[in-house]
Design an enzyme around this catalytic site. Sequence first.
Site, PDB file in Angstrom:
ATOM      1  N   HIS A  86       0.855  -1.342  -0.021  1.00 16.33           N
ATOM      2  CA  HIS A  86       0.060  -0.235  -0.020  1.00 16.33           C
ATOM      3  C   HIS A  86       0.775   1.366   0.065  1.00 16.33           C
ATOM      4  CE1 HIS A  86      -3.308   2.179   0.926  1.00 16.33           C
ATOM      5  NE2 HIS A  86      -2.678   3.097   1.815  1.00 16.33           N
TER       6      HIS A  86
ATOM      7  N   GLU B  61     -22.555  16.238  13.161  1.00 13.88           N
ATOM      8  CA  GLU B  61     -21.781  17.614  12.830  1.00 13.88           C
ATOM      9  C   GLU B  61     -21.098  17.242  11.850  1.00 13.88           C
ATOM     10  OE1 GLU B  61     -23.332  18.017  16.889  1.00 13.88           O
ATOM     11  OE2 GLU B  61     -21.998  16.435  16.016  1.00 13.88           O
TER      12      GLU B  61
END
Length: 608
Positions: free
Chosen positions: A254, A357
Site C-alpha cells: 500500500h 456535525e
Amino acid sequence: MAEQDLRFLGELAAQLRVDSVRAAAAAGSGHPTSSMSAADLMAVLLAHHVRYDFEDPGNPANDHLIFSKGHASPLLYSLFKAVGVITDDELLSFRKRGSRLEGHPTPRLPWVDVATGSLGQGLPVGVGVAMAGRLERGPYRVWVLCGDSELAEGSIWEAAEQAGDTGLDNLTLIVDVNRLGQRGPTRHGWDTGAYARRFGAFGWHTIEVDGHDPGRIHEALEQARDTRGRPVAILAATRKGAGVRAVEDREGKHGKPLKEPDVAVAELGGRRDLRVTVRRPERWAEPRRFEGGELVLPEYKVGDQVATRSAYGEALAALGAARGDVVALDGEVADSTKAEEFAHAFPERFFELYIAEQQLVAAAMGMATRGWVPYAATFAAFLTRAYDFIRMAGVSRSPIRLVGSHAGVSIGEDGPSQMGLEDLAMMRAVYDSTVLYPCDANQAAALTVEMADLAGVSYLRTTRGATPVIHPPGERFPVGGSCVLRRSTSDRATVVAAGITVHEALAAADTLAAGGVRVGVLDMYSVKPIDKAVLVEAATTTGNLITVEDHRPEGGLGDAVLDAVCELGPRVVKLAVQNMPGSATPQEQLADARVDRHAIVAAVERLI
C-alpha cells in the site's frame, strides 16, 4: 453488452492501470495498487454512465464524480488523460512541485469538486451535492468511489443515515472492496454481504458484484440509475494491485510505487492511448432557484437586551428573503441557534442534519459546490467534532458559513461540556478563514449578511445570553475592521475585547474612569482578519494592551492581537479562561474565569 464493448472496457481498464503505475513510478510515491483495484469500475462508469461535458466543467447538468478514496488519485488522473483533458506529460508530473496533479485531488483541477484524501469525507460531501440536486430539481447524478477501509469511519454512517432517510436516489456509492488496507486486511475483508446488510439497514438498495467483470459492473450501474426512492451502494469485490502478480492481493504494497514498473506495464499489455468520449448531459434550462427581494435587516434599539444568537436567526431569515440562493443547515439545535427563524420562513431551503456535525459541515460543502450559499449552525463546542471536515473545506476553498452558538463560559449553568472554549483557535488555523465575534444584536445581524459573499470558510461566534445593544441600527461592520469604543489622549492602556467581554471591558473602563484612570476599549469583532492598523495605533500610543476573551488563552483573540503587534514590543496582558469551569450563573462563570469587569480593573491596576 456486446463482445466488442467488453473488449474495449478491458483494454481501457488496463490502460488506467498502466498509467497509474507510470504516474506513481515517475513521482517515486503514490498509491498505484489502490488505483489498480478500481480500474474496471471506473472504466465502465466513464465509458457508459457518467454524463459530463469536460469542455464545460461548470455545466449545471454535469454529473459529479467524487473520489472519497482520494489516495487513488493516479486512477482519477488516468481517467482525465483518457478523456483528453490532460496530456501524458502532465500525467507524469504527478506529485511534482507546481503540478496540478497533487498527491490527493483538489479543486485546482476544474473537474474536481472538493479536496479528498482524508478518508470518510467523499460520501458525506456527495450527500450534500445530492441534496442540492433535489432542491434544484437537477438531472445529474452523484457518483462516489469509496474504499472499504474508510467504511470504518463514523462519518460514512452519518452520511448513510442521511441519504437513506431522505431517499437520495440521485446518489450512487461504489465501494472498492479490495480487502486490504494500509497495514493489513480490512475489518470485513471480501465479505460484501456484511457491508450490504449495514447499508440495507440504513435504507439503501445494495448490489454485490465482481469488481473485475465489466459486464456485471455495467448491469449494476444501470440498475443504480433505474432505482427510485433509495440511494444505491454497489459493493464490488476487487483485488488490490489487480493485474500485476508481484503486488496483486499482497500485503505491504500500500502507498508505494511498484519496484519494477516496466515489468508491470509489460505484464498489463504495454502502454495504450485509448480515448473515451464521455456522453455529455442533455441540455437543462437552468437549476431551480428561488426569488429574492429587498434586504430588510432587523433593527434593535440601543440599550435593549438581545442575544446575538437571536439576532443571527432573524438576520438569516431576512437574508433568505433577499437572496434565493441562501440555504440553512441545522444540527438539531435550531431552537437554540435560532436558525428556526429561517426554517419557519423558508422550509424548502432548510435542512435538518440532526446530531451529525460531520455530515452537517459536509452537506454545506456539497451544496456550496452547486452555487448555494450555505449557513450551518450548531453549538460552538460541537463543531470540534467536525474539525477535519472544516480543515478540508479550507483545502477546497469551500465557501461555507459556520455559526457556533453557546460559546464560552458565559453560557452559565450547563457546564464545560457545552462550552465552546477552543473554537476561535481552531477556526483561525483554517486556511484563508474569516472569524467574526459580534458583541451586540445589530453587529451580529450586519455580520451575518457580510458573510454571504465571503470566500473560503467563515465563522460567526454567537452568545447565548442577552447583551446590551451598544451599536445603533445601520452601522457598518466591514470584515477586518474594529470599533473604537473608548479613547482619549490620557489612556494608560487599551483593552481589546470581542463578544461578551466587550461589555465587561466597557464596565471596567467606567469603573477605572471614576477613579481617575483612563483606558481605551476596542471592540475587535473581526478576529481574523484582525484590524492591525488600529492595534498598532493603540500599542504605539498607550504602550499597554490587555486582551480579554471568553476562550482558552491558546490561539484566540489574545494570540491574534499578539501576532499583529509583536514586532512593536508593547506590553500585552492576556486575560482568558484558564480554569476548568463547573456550573454557575453566567456572571459567576466570567468572574471565576477572571475575564469579567473586576478582573480587567485588577489587570489595569497591576499594569500601571
